[in-house]
Write a protein that holds these residues in place. Structure first.
Motif, PDB file in Angstrom:
ATOM      1  N   GLN A   1       0.814  -1.214   0.000  1.00  0.00           N
ATOM      2  CA  GLN A   1       0.000   0.000   0.000  1.00  0.00           C
ATOM      3  C   GLN A   1       0.850   1.268   0.000  1.00  0.00           C
ATOM      4  OE1 GLN A   1      -3.020  -1.043   2.899  1.00  0.00           O
ATOM      5  NE2 GLN A   1      -4.268  -1.949   1.286  1.00  0.00           N
TER       6      GLN A   1
ATOM      7  N   LEU B   1       1.770   1.681  -3.555  1.00  0.00           N
ATOM      8  CA  LEU B   1       0.637   2.082  -4.411  1.00  0.00           C
ATOM      9  C   LEU B   1       0.584   3.594  -4.608  1.00  0.00           C
ATOM     10  CD1 LEU B   1      -2.448  -0.083  -3.319  1.00  0.00           C
ATOM     11  CD2 LEU B   1      -1.019  -0.333  -5.353  1.00  0.00           C
ATOM     12  N   LYS B   2       1.064   4.304  -3.589  1.00  0.00           N
ATOM     13  CA  LYS B   2       1.022   5.772  -3.674  1.00  0.00           C
ATOM     14  C   LYS B   2       1.925   6.277  -4.799  1.00  0.00           C
ATOM     15  CE  LYS B   2       0.460   6.186   1.304  1.00  0.00           C
ATOM     16  NZ  LYS B   2       1.294   6.226   2.498  1.00  0.00           N
TER      17      LYS B   2
ATOM     18  N   ASP C   1       0.966   4.272 -11.033  1.00  0.00           N
ATOM     19  CA  ASP C   1      -0.272   4.506 -11.781  1.00  0.00           C
ATOM     20  C   ASP C   1      -1.020   3.208 -12.041  1.00  0.00           C
ATOM     21  OD1 ASP C   1       0.431   7.317 -12.311  1.00  0.00           O
ATOM     22  OD2 ASP C   1       2.029   6.426 -13.531  1.00  0.00           O
TER      23      ASP C   1
ATOM     24  N   LYS D   1      -6.770   0.566  -7.738  1.00  0.00           N
ATOM     25  CA  LYS D   1      -5.710   1.007  -8.659  1.00  0.00           C
ATOM     26  C   LYS D   1      -5.916   0.329 -10.016  1.00  0.00           C
ATOM     27  CE  LYS D   1      -2.442   3.244  -7.384  1.00  0.00           C
ATOM     28  NZ  LYS D   1      -2.220   4.698  -7.575  1.00  0.00           N
TER      29      LYS D   1
ATOM     30  N   ARG E   1      -5.432  -1.931 -12.992  1.00  0.00           N
ATOM     31  CA  ARG E   1      -4.681  -3.179 -12.867  1.00  0.00           C
ATOM     32  C   ARG E   1      -4.742  -4.011 -14.133  1.00  0.00           C
ATOM     33  NH1 ARG E   1      -7.041  -7.768  -9.015  1.00  0.00           N
ATOM     34  NH2 ARG E   1      -8.123  -5.915  -8.305  1.00  0.00           N
TER      35      ARG E   1
END
Ligand code: GDP
Length: 287
Positions: free
Chosen positions: A18, A21-22, A25, A51, A53
């Motif tokens: 996580q 993830l920040k 894209d 997100k 995927r």
């Protein structure tokens, strides 16, 4: 290599992904084409938090091509971008940047409309141990960056790897855990060599493998070990063990008195299966 996952590990792995993830894209979820569900994390949707995927079915060279096509259709129907690849030879890997661009098309168009030049698309590979994450990273980078095989606990500074001119990839993948509660999932993973044999009994893994192969891929099995009689009742353990014994006899796995050494026979069978000597097979189908 296998990681022992305990709740603490899972929480940490989840947090690590996580955090990453920040930075990205698009998430590239890697699954094993032979068992796309069992090689997935059960909480993947939750972890990836919406997100964009794509799902890559890796090791497609080892899977049954007809079943892989069904999986691609299935994932597409579920709304994902999906493609079969073989990271070890690079088959299908070239398509990844274009797929990412397509996934992010709306965002890119909006940026262009505002006069903003879109930067390279940033991506993270996620998947369970042994699914081929490092192999894919190296393949996309065009050089050896990630050590294949997992080194749990070793964290190094992460870096962006350029993939062509339009994409950047984090050099450390997100490591997820498979579903452990379901024993069949464990056997499927063990059959492909994704989890270590010490975790499950080798004869049980071979029994599971023979039962499945006898049912769905009898011909290559029979040909390889010159087996004559296919089991009639797959639910009868004696018939499955009889096949294992025939394999053992064929490979000379005998103990005194001429009995078959089932443990040795299991080991031989699994080794040949994992080396691809029994041909291509899939362990799960979507329909
Ligand atoms: P990771 O743990 O997810 O990083 O997995 P690795 O990249 O270390 O790969 C695990 C094993 O699978 C290695 O022995 C690779 O050579 C093998 N492998 C990876 N991708 C493929 C593939 O597409 N086809 C085949 N046949 N083997 C692969």
């Amino acid at each position: 290599m296998t990681i022992q996952w305990f709740p603490g590990h899972m929480t940490r792995a989840r947090r690590q992904i996580q955090e990453k993830l920040k930075l990205i894209d698009v998430a590239i979820e890697l699954v094993d084409a032979r068992l796309p569900l069992s090689s997935r994390n059960p909480m993947i949707d939750d972890i990836l938090q919406g997100k964009p995927r794509m799902i890559l079915l890796n090791k497609a060279d080892l899977a049954d091509p007809a079943v892989t096509r069904e999986w691609i259709d299935y994932f597409k129907q579920e709304g994902y971008a999906a493609v079969a690849i073989d990271a070890s030879t690079g088959q299908g890997v070239k398509e990844i940047p274009a797929m990412a661009r397509e996934l992010l098309q709306d965002k890119i168009e909006k940026q262009l409309a505002k006069g903003v030049n879109p930067r390279a698309i940033r991506a993270l590979i996620v998947g369970i141990p042994n699914v081929g994450k490092s192999t894919l990273i190296n393949r996309m980078a065009g050089r050896n960056i990630a050590a294949t095989g997992d080194r749990p606990g070793i964290t190094k500074g992460q870096q962006w790897i350029k993939v062509g001119s339009e994409m950047e990839l984090l050099d450390t993948p997100g490591i997820l855990w498979p579903k452990f509660e379901d024993q069949n999932v464990g056997y499927r993973l063990a059959m492909t060599g994704a989890i270590r044999e010490e975790i499950l009994n080798i004869e049980d893994i071979a029994f599971f493998a023979v039962k499945y192969l006898a049912k769905y891929y009898w011909e290559p099995l029979a040909e390889r070990f010159e087996l004559e009689e296919a089991p009639q009742d797959f639910e009868n353990p004696d018939e499955i063990v009889a096949v294992m014994e025939a394999v053992g006899r064929k490979r000379g796995c005998l103990v005194s008195g001429g009995r078959v050494d089932l443990e040795k026979a299991s080991s031989v069978l699994l080794r040949e299966l994992r080396a691809g000597k029994l041909g291509r097979y899939s362990l799960e189908s979507p329909y």
